[in-house]
Design a protein around this motif. Structure first.
Motif, PDB file in Angstrom:
ATOM      1  N   LYS A 217      47.591  40.496  35.028  1.00 36.44           N
ATOM      2  CA  LYS A 217      47.823  41.754  34.423  1.00 36.44           C
ATOM      3  C   LYS A 217      46.399  41.590  33.402  1.00 36.44           C
ATOM      4  CE  LYS A 217      52.615  42.743  35.440  1.00 36.44           C
ATOM      5  NZ  LYS A 217      54.153  43.083  34.862  1.00 36.44           N
ATOM      6  N   VAL A 218      45.491  41.147  33.656  1.00 42.23           N
ATOM      7  CA  VAL A 218      44.892  40.880  31.927  1.00 42.23           C
ATOM      8  C   VAL A 218      43.607  40.427  32.748  1.00 42.23           C
ATOM      9  CG1 VAL A 218      43.466  39.350  30.455  1.00 42.23           C
ATOM     10  CG2 VAL A 218      45.689  40.090  30.202  1.00 42.23           C
ATOM     11  N   PHE A 219      43.596  40.465  34.030  1.00 40.72           N
ATOM     12  CA  PHE A 219      42.456  40.421  34.690  1.00 40.72           C
ATOM     13  C   PHE A 219      42.400  41.787  36.064  1.00 40.72           C
ATOM     14  CE2 PHE A 219      41.712  40.275  39.529  1.00 40.72           C
ATOM     15  CZ  PHE A 219      39.994  39.817  39.475  1.00 40.72           C
ATOM     16  N   ARG A 220      43.780  42.444  36.153  1.00 40.48           N
ATOM     17  CA  ARG A 220      43.132  43.900  36.840  1.00 40.48           C
ATOM     18  C   ARG A 220      42.781  44.879  35.348  1.00 40.48           C
ATOM     19  NH1 ARG A 220      44.393  42.430  41.158  1.00 40.48           N
ATOM     20  NH2 ARG A 220      46.407  42.047  42.451  1.00 40.48           N
TER      21      ARG A 220
ATOM     22  N   ILE B 195      37.549  41.388  43.340  1.00 38.78           N
ATOM     23  CA  ILE B 195      38.948  42.133  42.844  1.00 38.78           C
ATOM     24  C   ILE B 195      40.459  41.724  42.552  1.00 38.78           C
ATOM     25  CG2 ILE B 195      37.606  44.310  42.951  1.00 38.78           C
ATOM     26  CD1 ILE B 195      39.018  44.847  45.702  1.00 38.78           C
ATOM     27  N   ASP B 196      40.510  40.658  43.292  1.00 40.97           N
ATOM     28  CA  ASP B 196      41.627  39.798  43.517  1.00 40.97           C
ATOM     29  C   ASP B 196      41.749  38.705  43.556  1.00 40.97           C
ATOM     30  OD1 ASP B 196      44.603  39.933  44.134  1.00 40.97           O
ATOM     31  OD2 ASP B 196      44.574  40.115  45.839  1.00 40.97           O
TER      32      ASP B 196
ATOM     33  N   LEU C 122      44.318  41.516  52.344  1.00 44.70           N
ATOM     34  CA  LEU C 122      43.864  42.753  52.364  1.00 44.70           C
ATOM     35  C   LEU C 122      44.653  43.564  52.330  1.00 44.70           C
ATOM     36  CD1 LEU C 122      42.322  42.586  56.718  1.00 44.70           C
ATOM     37  CD2 LEU C 122      41.158  43.339  54.383  1.00 44.70           C
ATOM     38  N   GLN C 123      46.494  43.626  52.587  1.00 39.48           N
ATOM     39  CA  GLN C 123      47.317  44.825  52.347  1.00 39.48           C
ATOM     40  C   GLN C 123      46.853  44.713  50.375  1.00 39.48           C
ATOM     41  OE1 GLN C 123      50.764  42.175  53.629  1.00 39.48           O
ATOM     42  NE2 GLN C 123      51.539  43.791  54.373  1.00 39.48           N
ATOM     43  N   ARG C 124      46.679  43.935  49.911  1.00 34.95           N
ATOM     44  CA  ARG C 124      46.729  43.356  48.303  1.00 34.95           C
ATOM     45  C   ARG C 124      44.922  44.662  48.038  1.00 34.95           C
ATOM     46  NH1 ARG C 124      49.517  38.562  46.298  1.00 34.95           N
ATOM     47  NH2 ARG C 124      47.114  38.085  44.443  1.00 34.95           N
TER      48      ARG C 124
END
Length: 515
Positions: free
Chosen positions: A118-121, A253-254, A270-272
């Protein structure tokens, strides 16, 4: 000759320099400090409530600051970070002279993989705020990070059989020697036989573990790591890290840590990506390792346009002019037309493999065809298998053909983070031991550090510092507002371990809004 002289170590100073004065206004640690202060750590899942008994715990914000500083400065080891707390003035400023031991530091990374994600997000959200993510073209790929498990401690059935065969051969030799020896020599041989029997039992246990798990290999040091091909025919016991990178500024981004190959990874990534970008109107580029029919269908169901490199066909005709791609398919009539003008038809029966269904197309004309030897080596003539996913595969081939220059950008996009993380920073292996979840924490901190460094390089420190100061100020205003409301009820803010998450809770919102 005169030289610049240092100060006497025993000399005292009337006006000593404080830690605050020792750190430059644009030092990187000030950015790290504000970044972590702006995060709702409790909401992310970091533990902030501890019992009052015993020695007080370190606040997660201090340990997170330490880790981000360490990864930005190529220092990941908990023991090395412990040393930095005692000798590095920047770390002393960042942690307010706290000196956690290496076990505390290590346990923080081990226990918080989901919170670190979540920090990465949060770094992705900052990039979105400054319009650094285009969301129109992304590239996906994977890279192998070596695990804390040697090849020696990785086993498959063939390797186990080889070891057991060697032990059986040694035991047979020892039995022959027993018949010829006596006294002390005989006792020594029996000891050696006991050792080998114990080793054989260990290998049998590994064999049982393989059979029970259904896996093709087992690792003893890091059970979830797997031996994989890293390049050419070189293998390593490693984890395979999937990443999605946005084209605009080469920002990840992921990421996702796996222990499998790429063939079934594209659909999930791709879903993510769709969830992160909040749109499906983007194009995704992948290499040939992701060329799988089921994944093409999933991408089509998601409404996402993909371009995946086309792998070389394994089965080639003696004359390339008669390869399958030179046979024309006609959907109306469901048949193939060969270069000689003959129709290959199907009975309509769907055959099943382990992962997909297919129909088979043949023609009797092969028996008398003058170019049969150039077309196929099969005794009864050419046979074409058409997968249920062939329409999606053909659509991808058509997109690649029409956008060759577009696809060539894939490598420049997705390899950029790998070059920095693995080659420049030297993070080519997983530092944590045991299990994929812990590896996620290590990889997560790598990408947090990469994104922060990349964002600073693009925006500049001043712009980002001003933005983070605004976030922290907003947090403090909200906190003060809550404390003022609580004071009306004569409730101490510390009784509730207040942060923004408290006010966001539905039950508490009812209290403050009166709804």
């Amino acid at each position: 000759m005169k030289f610049i002289q240092g100060h006497d170590r025993a000399q005292t100073h009337l006006f000593p320099v404080s830690l605050e004065q020792a750190i430059d206004p644009d030092n990187m640690v000030r950015f790290i400090d504000l970044f972590v202060d702006s995060l709702p750590l409790n909401e992310y899942g970091f533990r902030t409530d501890f019992i009052e008994n015993g020695r007080p715990a370190y606040h997660p914000e201090d340990l997170l600051k330490l880790y981000i500083y360490g990864y930005l400065n190529k220092t990941r080891s908990s023991r090395d970070l412990e040393k930095e707390c005692k000798r590095n003035i920047e770390v002393m400023w960042l942690l307010k002279s706290l000196q956690p031991d290496h076990n505390t530091i290590s346990n923080f990374r081990r226990d918080n993989p989901k919170a670190i994600k979540k920090v990465f997000r949060a770094t992705v959200q900052i990039a979105k705020h400054f319009n650094l993510i285009g969301g129109k073209l992304i590239a996906g790929d994977s890279t192998k990070f070596r695990a804390q498990n040697s090849k020696k401690n990785n086993f498959n059935q063939k390797k186990i059989d080889r070891h057991i065969a060697y032990i059986d051969n040694k035991l047979e030799q020892y039995n022959q020697q027993l018949a010829e020896q006596d006294g002390d020599a005989k006792e020594q041989i029996k000891k050696e036989m006991d050792k080998h029997n114990q080793r054989k039992e260990d290998y049998k246990n590994l064999e049982n573990q393989l059979n029970e798990s259904g896996e093709v290999q087992v690792s003893t040091s890091d059970p979830e790591s797997r031996q994989m091909i890293t390049r050419n025919n070189i293998t390593e016991v490693a984890y395979n890290v999937q990443t999605t990178v946005d084209e605009k500024n080469n920002l990840p981004i992921d990421y996702k840590v796996t222990n499998t190959n790429d063939s079934k990874a594209m659909g999930n990534m791709l879903q993510r990506a769709k969830s992160i970008l909040h749109t499906h109107e983007f194009t995704a580029l992948y290499d040939k390792g992701y060329h799988t029919g089921t994944e093409f269908k999933l991408a089509d169901d998601l409404g996402i346009e993909v371009m995946v490199a086309i792998p070389t066909v394994a089965s080639q005709a003696p004359d390339p002019a008669y390869n399958v791609e030179n046979f024309s398919y006609f959907e109306q009539g469901d048949y193939y037309l060969c270069p000689q003008g003959e129709k290959l038809t199907t009975s309509g029966t769907w055959h099943k493999t382990r992962t997909y269904h297919f129909k088979r197309y043949t023609t009797r004309a092969c028996k008398s065809c003058p170019v049969k030897d150039q077309c196929t080596k099969a005794k009864y003539g050419k046979g074409i298998q058409r997968s249920e996913y062939q329409p999606y595969i053909n659509n991808n081939k058509e997109r690649i053909g029409q956008n060759q220059d577009y696809y060539r950008r894939r490598q420049a996009i997705v390899e950029h983070p790998y070059g920095t993380i693995k080659r420049q920073w030297g993070f080519s292996y997983i530092l944590t031991k045991k299990y994929k979840e812990r590896a996620e924490a290590d990889v997560g901190l790598m990408f947090v550090a990469y994104n922060l460094r990349r964002i600073i390089n693009i925006l500049g420190k001043e712009v980002l510092l001003e933005y983070l100061r605004m976030l922290v100020f907003s947090f403090l205003i909200a906190f003060s507002h809550i404390r003022a409301i609580l004071s009306r009820f004569k409730i101490s803010v510390f009784d509730f371990n207040i942060n923004l998450l408290f006010f966001e809770h539905p039950a508490n919102r009812l209290i403050f809004t009166g709804n």
